[in-house]
Design an enzyme around this catalytic site. Structure first.
Site, short mmCIF file in Angstrom:
data_model
loop_
_atom_site.label_atom_id
_atom_site.label_comp_id
_atom_site.label_asym_id
_atom_site.label_seq_id
_atom_site.Cartn_x
_atom_site.Cartn_y
_atom_site.Cartn_z
N LYS A 253 19.57 41.80 83.31
CA LYS A 253 19.82 40.40 82.95
C LYS A 253 20.36 39.62 84.14
O LYS A 253 20.26 38.42 84.20
CB LYS A 253 20.84 40.34 81.82
CG LYS A 253 20.25 40.62 80.47
CD LYS A 253 21.30 40.55 79.40
CE LYS A 253 20.69 40.96 78.06
NZ LYS A 253 21.66 41.40 77.11
N1 GLU Z 1 22.15 45.66 71.79
C1 GLU Z 1 21.54 46.68 72.56
C2 GLU Z 1 21.06 46.12 73.88
O1 GLU Z 1 20.94 44.92 74.02
C3 GLU Z 1 20.36 47.34 71.89
C4 GLU Z 1 20.78 48.16 70.74
C5 GLU Z 1 19.72 49.05 70.14
O2 GLU Z 1 18.54 48.72 70.16
O3 GLU Z 1 20.11 50.08 69.63
O4 GLU Z 1 20.82 46.89 74.77
#
Ligand code: GLU
Length: 293
Positions: A253
């Protein structure tokens, strides 16, 4: 037959990039091809890193990509009491202990121990607070000392017995969650952690197929353990390869040049973004249109 339910669960800690377009498209397509449901979840428990403008950016990018989701968006910050209740249940089972260590404390302890064992996320927690007496831990909590809650992973695994899950196309994978050591299930600033909240939400939302990047594959062993302790069903997992840049490095990001909004500002079309994200047939969609969004 059970209806397929998939989800895309980004954390609003930055703008989405091509890697997210790739992941979102996989989850969307796997739901749509089966006439199932595709859910959007905002994983925003980390109040220090998540920002409203990134969350708004996720909704904008999903609309631009034409990836419609079903039902309301679930925002983890709106569900803290549910995570607190899970924590309470695990605590009542004697499987959690409060951890007062700072990152610096842990780093010092790991350095002092010479050859601390490493797990998938780096050096494993040396267990300092696991050795505190209940009385001392209680006194420190009563005195208002900040603390996380850690899972006694080995004890918990022993309690539930052999654990595994189905990885699509590969069959049954046997879990060894203890390689992570005693993981944090509630952060100092939140009654949950990534592991607890993602597992709770997948169960609460009836997710049957978890599609996500391979970097989270090891963590599935912890998620299966939490599911078994809580009596939640196990979804099928499909961990996909990560999109890399031309040097083979994982997209991040922080690399703003690759954000979807930057590409959009350059006049790139969603079809071209999907092509760059390694999705070849993004617009060969099943007739069934999505609802929501
Ligand atoms: N929130 C997590 C991320 O942005 C992904 C969680 C998941 O897919 O288990 O990396």
């Amino acid at each position: 037959m059970q209806k397929r339910v998939t989800r895309f669960a980004p954390s609003p800690t930055g703008y989405l990039h091509l890697g997210h377009a790739h992941a979102a498209m996989i989850a969307w397509a796997r739901a749509r091809e089966a006439g199932g449901q595709f859910l959007l979840r905002i994983e925003n428990i980390d109040a220090t890193r998540c920002r409203p403008e990134y969350e708004a950016g996720i909704l904008d990018d999903m609309a631009w990509l034409c990836l419609g989701w079903d039902g309301p968006v679930r925002r983890q910050q709106d569900h803290l009491p549910e995570y607190r209740a899970v924590l309470e249940q695990l605590r009542a089972q004697g499987l959690l202990y409060p951890c007062f260590c700072t990152r610096a404390d842990i780093a010092r302890e790991v350095a002092a121990s010479g050859q601390a064992p490493h797990g998938p996320d780096g050096p494993i927690y040396p267990g300092t607070c696991a050795r505190l007496s209940a009385a001392e831990a209680g006194d420190r909590i009563a005195a208002g000392e900040a603390h996380a809650w850690r899972l006694r992973t080995r004890v918990a695994h022993h309690r539930v017995g052999a654990l595994g899950y189905e990885e699509e196309g590969q069959g049954r994978i046997i879990c060894a969650p203890e390689v992570f050591g005693d993981v944090v299930l509630a952060r100092k600033d939140c009654p949950g952690s990534y592991h607890l909240c993602v597992t709770h939400d997948d169960a609460a939302q009836g997710v049957t197929l978890v599609t996500r990047g391979k970097e989270l594959r090891a963590a599935t062993d912890i998620h299966r353990l939490i599911q078994a302790l809580m009596g939640w069903p196990a979804p099928i997992y499909a961990h996909h390869a990560l999109l890399t840049d031309q040097h083979g490095a994982k997209l991040s990001k922080r690399d703003g040049a690759l954000s979807l909004r930057a590409l959009r500002a350059e006049g790139i079309s969603p079809a071209e973004a999907f092509r760059r994200a390694g999705i070849k047939d993004a617009f060969r969609r099943p007739a069934r249109a999505s609802s929501g969004a």
